[in-house]
Design an enzyme around this catalytic site. Sequence first.
Site, PDB file in Angstrom:
ATOM      1  N   ASN A  44       0.853  -1.172   0.000  1.00 53.63           N
ATOM      2  CA  ASN A  44       0.000   0.000   0.000  1.00 53.63           C
ATOM      3  C   ASN A  44       0.901   1.238   0.000  1.00 53.63           C
ATOM      4  O   ASN A  44       1.733   1.404   0.889  1.00 53.63           O
ATOM      5  CB  ASN A  44      -0.916  -0.018   1.229  1.00 53.63           C
ATOM      6  CG  ASN A  44      -1.953   1.073   1.180  1.00 53.63           C
ATOM      7  OD1 ASN A  44      -1.625   2.244   1.098  1.00 53.63           O
ATOM      8  ND2 ASN A  44      -3.213   0.684   1.261  1.00 53.63           N
ATOM      9  N   HIS A  55      -3.388   0.764  -3.556  1.00 50.78           N
ATOM     10  CA  HIS A  55      -3.490  -0.290  -2.551  1.00 50.78           C
ATOM     11  C   HIS A  55      -2.446  -1.346  -2.893  1.00 50.78           C
ATOM     12  O   HIS A  55      -1.884  -1.350  -3.995  1.00 50.78           O
ATOM     13  CB  HIS A  55      -4.879  -0.907  -2.572  1.00 50.78           C
ATOM     14  CG  HIS A  55      -5.920  -0.078  -1.908  1.00 50.78           C
ATOM     15  ND1 HIS A  55      -7.195  -0.549  -1.689  1.00 50.78           N
ATOM     16  CD2 HIS A  55      -5.896   1.178  -1.399  1.00 50.78           C
ATOM     17  CE1 HIS A  55      -7.910   0.377  -1.071  1.00 50.78           C
ATOM     18  NE2 HIS A  55      -7.152   1.440  -0.903  1.00 50.78           N
ATOM     19  N   GLU A  57      -2.554  -4.533  -3.641  1.00 54.22           N
ATOM     20  CA  GLU A  57      -2.818  -5.388  -4.797  1.00 54.22           C
ATOM     21  C   GLU A  57      -2.666  -4.611  -6.106  1.00 54.22           C
ATOM     22  O   GLU A  57      -2.147  -5.151  -7.085  1.00 54.22           O
ATOM     23  CB  GLU A  57      -4.230  -5.997  -4.705  1.00 54.22           C
ATOM     24  CG  GLU A  57      -4.454  -6.841  -3.473  1.00 54.22           C
ATOM     25  CD  GLU A  57      -4.944  -6.063  -2.253  1.00 54.22           C
ATOM     26  OE1 GLU A  57      -5.419  -6.701  -1.309  1.00 54.22           O
ATOM     27  OE2 GLU A  57      -4.858  -4.813  -2.239  1.00 54.22           O
ATOM     28  N   SER A  82      -7.768  -9.128   3.278  1.00 56.37           N
ATOM     29  CA  SER A  82      -8.835  -9.361   2.311  1.00 56.37           C
ATOM     30  C   SER A  82      -8.954  -8.155   1.372  1.00 56.37           C
ATOM     31  O   SER A  82      -9.089  -7.025   1.829  1.00 56.37           O
ATOM     32  CB  SER A  82     -10.157  -9.563   3.074  1.00 56.37           C
ATOM     33  OG  SER A  82     -11.236  -9.736   2.209  1.00 56.37           O
ATOM     34  N   CYS A  84     -10.141  -5.151  -1.009  1.00 58.59           N
ATOM     35  CA  CYS A  84     -11.297  -4.254  -1.024  1.00 58.59           C
ATOM     36  C   CYS A  84     -12.036  -4.375  -2.364  1.00 58.59           C
ATOM     37  O   CYS A  84     -11.636  -5.128  -3.251  1.00 58.59           O
ATOM     38  CB  CYS A  84     -10.834  -2.812  -0.812  1.00 58.59           C
ATOM     39  SG  CYS A  84      -9.977  -2.131  -2.257  1.00 58.59           S
ATOM     40  N   CYS A  87      -9.679  -3.453  -5.453  1.00 58.28           N
ATOM     41  CA  CYS A  87      -8.677  -4.474  -5.765  1.00 58.28           C
ATOM     42  C   CYS A  87      -9.343  -5.763  -6.235  1.00 58.28           C
ATOM     43  O   CYS A  87      -8.852  -6.420  -7.155  1.00 58.28           O
ATOM     44  CB  CYS A  87      -7.788  -4.709  -4.556  1.00 58.28           C
ATOM     45  SG  CYS A  87      -6.852  -3.228  -4.105  1.00 58.28           S
ATOM     46  N   ASP A 147      -8.536   5.027   3.771  1.00 58.50           N
ATOM     47  CA  ASP A 147      -8.062   3.983   2.874  1.00 58.50           C
ATOM     48  C   ASP A 147      -9.195   3.063   2.429  1.00 58.50           C
ATOM     49  O   ASP A 147      -9.189   2.583   1.298  1.00 58.50           O
ATOM     50  CB  ASP A 147      -6.962   3.160   3.553  1.00 58.50           C
ATOM     51  CG  ASP A 147      -6.154   2.362   2.566  1.00 58.50           C
ATOM     52  OD1 ASP A 147      -5.476   2.975   1.716  1.00 58.50           O
ATOM     53  OD2 ASP A 147      -6.208   1.118   2.612  1.00 58.50           O
TER      54      ASP A 147
END
Length: 150
Positions: A44, A55, A57, A82, A84, A87, A147
């Site tokens: 991130n 982010h 990912e 996990s 979002c 992503c 975020d």
Amino acid sequence: MKKTEHLKFMQEAIAQASVSLKEGGIPIGSVLVKDNRIIGRGHNRRLQKDSAILHAEMDCLENAGRLKASDYCKCIIYSTLSPCDMCTGAILLYKIPLIVIGENETFKGPQIYSQKRGTKIINLNIEECKDMMRNFIKTNPKLWNEDIGE
């Protein structure tokens, strides 16, 4: 793939999360794996780059570079948290068939939607990932809420 293999790659994602934290960012990390080899790493970097979308990912996918659709279908994406909605959308767009997450207690993205779309999810439920996020959220609630779009 065996759990030990998933744990090995998740340790690389955790290392990326630690890099983000050391840089003053949010401690979430990700790696993209194809044919048992890491082809992309990210963390991130929203705060570090003053970005709306970096982010872990997204950064990981960007750092993997442009791939063919047939390549993404052979990948596994690892994330300490996990993913979002944003992503998850990228993961679904590129039809990455497996997401391995470190935890989903501090934040749970749209996992049911991902699974309905055919993506498999493995939650390794790692305490180190939970502790990193709990500590960050406790000390930086405003940044965390920003975020996740709250």
